[in-house]
Design an enzyme around this catalytic site. Structure first.
Site, PDB file in Angstrom:
ATOM      1  N   SER A   1       0.868  -1.184   0.000  1.00 54.04           N
ATOM      2  CA  SER A   1       0.000   0.000   0.000  1.00 54.04           C
ATOM      3  C   SER A   1       0.897   1.224   0.000  1.00 54.04           C
ATOM      4  O   SER A   1       2.074   1.154   0.391  1.00 54.04           O
ATOM      5  CB  SER A   1      -0.860  -0.010   1.268  1.00 54.04           C
ATOM      6  OG  SER A   1      -1.375   1.277   1.540  1.00 54.04           O
TER       7      SER A   1
ATOM      8  N   TYR B   1      -2.618  -0.298  10.302  1.00 54.10           N
ATOM      9  CA  TYR B   1      -2.517  -0.683   8.881  1.00 54.10           C
ATOM     10  C   TYR B   1      -1.161  -0.235   8.318  1.00 54.10           C
ATOM     11  O   TYR B   1      -0.458  -0.995   7.658  1.00 54.10           O
ATOM     12  CB  TYR B   1      -3.680  -0.037   8.114  1.00 54.10           C
ATOM     13  CG  TYR B   1      -3.764  -0.376   6.647  1.00 54.10           C
ATOM     14  CD1 TYR B   1      -4.416  -1.526   6.216  1.00 54.10           C
ATOM     15  CD2 TYR B   1      -3.203   0.454   5.684  1.00 54.10           C
ATOM     16  CE1 TYR B   1      -4.509  -1.838   4.865  1.00 54.10           C
ATOM     17  CE2 TYR B   1      -3.291   0.150   4.333  1.00 54.10           C
ATOM     18  CZ  TYR B   1      -3.947  -0.992   3.924  1.00 54.10           C
ATOM     19  OH  TYR B   1      -4.032  -1.292   2.583  1.00 54.10           O
TER      20      TYR B   1
HETATM   21  N1  LIG Z   1      -8.391  -0.914  -2.377  1.00 55.80           N
HETATM   22  C1  LIG Z   1      -7.467  -0.066  -2.015  1.00 55.80           C
HETATM   23  O1  LIG Z   1      -7.656   1.154  -2.054  1.00 55.80           O
HETATM   24  C2  LIG Z   1      -6.130  -0.570  -1.560  1.00 55.80           C
HETATM   25  C3  LIG Z   1      -5.063   0.357  -1.500  1.00 55.80           C
HETATM   26  C4  LIG Z   1      -3.831  -0.091  -1.066  1.00 55.80           C
HETATM   27  C5  LIG Z   1      -3.655  -1.423  -0.745  1.00 55.80           C
HETATM   28  N2  LIG Z   1      -4.703  -2.289  -0.797  1.00 55.80           N
HETATM   29  C6  LIG Z   1      -4.455  -3.676  -0.431  1.00 55.80           C
HETATM   30  O2  LIG Z   1      -4.958  -4.513  -1.446  1.00 55.80           O
HETATM   31  C7  LIG Z   1      -5.263  -5.793  -0.898  1.00 55.80           C
HETATM   32  C8  LIG Z   1      -6.636  -6.227  -1.372  1.00 55.80           C
HETATM   33  O3  LIG Z   1      -7.551  -5.232  -1.013  1.00 55.80           O
HETATM   34  P1  LIG Z   1      -8.932  -5.000  -1.794  1.00 55.80           P
HETATM   35  O4  LIG Z   1      -9.135  -3.544  -1.836  1.00 55.80           O
HETATM   36  O5  LIG Z   1      -8.966  -5.792  -3.032  1.00 55.80           O
HETATM   37  O6  LIG Z   1      -9.945  -5.628  -0.699  1.00 55.80           O
HETATM   38  P2  LIG Z   1     -11.303  -6.472  -0.828  1.00 55.80           P
HETATM   39  O7  LIG Z   1     -11.944  -6.347   0.508  1.00 55.80           O
HETATM   40  O8  LIG Z   1     -12.068  -6.078  -2.039  1.00 55.80           O
HETATM   41  O9  LIG Z   1     -10.774  -7.968  -1.021  1.00 55.80           O
HETATM   42  C9  LIG Z   1     -10.045  -8.612  -0.010  1.00 55.80           C
HETATM   43  C10 LIG Z   1     -10.264 -10.111  -0.124  1.00 55.80           C
HETATM   44  O10 LIG Z   1      -9.434 -10.730   0.871  1.00 55.80           O
HETATM   45  C11 LIG Z   1     -10.216 -11.766   1.479  1.00 55.80           C
HETATM   46  N3  LIG Z   1      -9.688 -12.024   2.822  1.00 55.80           N
HETATM   47  C12 LIG Z   1      -9.854 -11.275   3.947  1.00 55.80           C
HETATM   48  N4  LIG Z   1      -9.262 -11.871   4.989  1.00 55.80           N
HETATM   49  C13 LIG Z   1      -8.706 -13.013   4.528  1.00 55.80           C
HETATM   50  C14 LIG Z   1      -7.966 -14.050   5.136  1.00 55.80           C
HETATM   51  N5  LIG Z   1      -7.687 -14.035   6.451  1.00 55.80           N
HETATM   52  N6  LIG Z   1      -7.535 -15.080   4.364  1.00 55.80           N
HETATM   53  C15 LIG Z   1      -7.821 -15.107   3.042  1.00 55.80           C
HETATM   54  N7  LIG Z   1      -8.544 -14.161   2.401  1.00 55.80           N
HETATM   55  C16 LIG Z   1      -8.968 -13.121   3.147  1.00 55.80           C
HETATM   56  C17 LIG Z   1     -11.636 -11.251   1.497  1.00 55.80           C
HETATM   57  O11 LIG Z   1     -12.581 -12.314   1.626  1.00 55.80           O
HETATM   58  C18 LIG Z   1     -11.709 -10.544   0.142  1.00 55.80           C
HETATM   59  O12 LIG Z   1     -12.149 -11.415  -0.870  1.00 55.80           O
HETATM   60  C19 LIG Z   1      -5.096  -5.657   0.621  1.00 55.80           C
HETATM   61  O13 LIG Z   1      -3.846  -6.192   0.995  1.00 55.80           O
HETATM   62  C20 LIG Z   1      -5.121  -4.162   0.833  1.00 55.80           C
HETATM   63  O14 LIG Z   1      -4.413  -3.774   1.988  1.00 55.80           O
HETATM   64  C21 LIG Z   1      -5.934  -1.893  -1.215  1.00 55.80           C
END
Ligand SMILES: NC(=O)c1ccc[n+]([C@@H]2O[C@H](COP(=O)([O-])OP(=O)(O)OC[C@H]3O[C@@H](n4cnc5c(N)ncnc54)[C@H](O)[C@@H]3O)[C@@H](O)[C@H]2O)c1
Length: 262
Positions: free
Chosen positions: A142, A155
């Site tokens: 991130s 986080y």
């Molecule tokens: N969306 C953003 O703005 C953003 C920005 C920076 C970083 N991220 C990072 O991207 C990654 C994905 O985020 P996203 O936005 O796609 O989220 P999201 O909530 O859309 O998807 C996350 C997925 O992870 C699964 N999950 C949660 N806990 C879990 C576990 N213990 N074991 C296995 N699966 C699990 C959930 O069921 C879900 O399907 C994360 O690491 C997040 O920190 C997201």
């Protein structure tokens, strides 16, 4: 097809960035495992990619449990008939709130999934990746891996830790040919971001538009932008790149942007 003949696992692949990435890896020719704690949603994604289940399979895994990570890799190897070439440790959860107001369980959950889960899943995957000919381990990090942000303390701590993890693992597994990198995006419109923003605003769409307006490029990355960089980092085009955290932030970490004049 840039990943033809490769095998890939993406965790957290039932939603958001993980789902976009597993779809993209499949489109680029890889056989894929759609791994998620939510098996029903993962199965829908896998069936959408390949209804016959020959090139895509869903597997349940809670990455915060070491034994489930080991089982994931065993079952993936059985499905692929060989080692894993690409492991994308993507699953993560949001965390927001002033540290004085946040419950200890929420702090523990963020660390347990975003950091310990990333390490457990990488540990299990590396046993298999070390036997691959073109192995790549990619973490979803991130912008909070390089910048702080109010209301995101735990986080931010987990994502800064991923930067160090990537550096150490790249040194530890470089001699075995395993490349280890992280992709660190600014906010991207996914369920996680909407969930996070909904805790502090009633108008999530307006907040997302304002976030884009504040970035130097006046736009936010899309899931497609994320997968373009993910494919690059796991492909042979990045064969000399390891130990790096690539920020995908539309200029956010470059300095202080000029405010938009209307
Ligand atoms: N969306 C953003 O703005 C953003 C920005 C920076 C970083 N991220 C990072 O991207 C990654 C994905 O985020 P996203 O936005 O796609 O989220 P999201 O909530 O859309 O998807 C996350 C997925 O992870 C699964 N999950 C949660 N806990 C879990 C576990 N213990 N074991 C296995 N699966 C699990 C959930 O069921 C879900 O399907 C994360 O690491 C997040 O920190 C997201």
């Amino acid at each position: 097809m840039r990943l033809a003949g490769m095998t890939a696992i993406v965790t957290g692949a039932a939603s958001g960035l993980g789902e976009a990435t597993v779809r993209r890896f499949h489109k680029e020719g890889a056989r894929v495992i759609v791994a998620d704690i939510d098996l029903a949603k993962a199965e829908k994604v896998a069936a959408d990619l390949d209804v016959d289940g020959k090139t895509a399979k869903a597997l349940a895994c809670d990455i915060s449990k070491s034994e489930e990570c080991e089982t994931l890799i065993d079952e993936a190897e059985a499905f692929f008939g060989g080692p894993v070439d690409i492991f994308h440790a993507n699953a993560g959860v949001a965390f927001s709130g002033n540290l004085l107001e946040i419950a200890p369980e929420k702090i523990e959950r963020a660390i347990q999934i975003n950091l310990i889960g990333a390490i457990f899943s990488a540990q299990a995957a590396l046993r298999s990746l070390s036997r691959s000919e073109k192995p790549a381990l990619l973490f979803t990090s991130s912008l909070q891996a390089v910048l702080g942000r109010p209301g995101r303390s735990a986080y931010t701590a987990t994502k800064h830790a991923i930067t160090g993890l990537v550096k150490s693992l790249s040194l530890e597994f470089g001699p075995a040919g395993v490349r280890v990198n992280a992709l660190a995006p600014v906010g991207i419109d996914t369920p996680l971001l909407r969930d996070q923003l909904s805790r502090t605003t009633d108008n999530v769409d307006a907040r997302i538009a304002a976030m884009a307006d504040n970035l130097p490029l006046r736009r936010m990355p899309t899931p497609q932008d994320f997968t373009d960089s993910a494919v690059f980092l796991v492909s042979q085009e990045a064969r000399c790149i390891t130990g790096q955290t690539l920020v995908l932030d539309c200029g956010a970490s470059a300095g202080i942007a000029e405010p938009r004049t209307r």
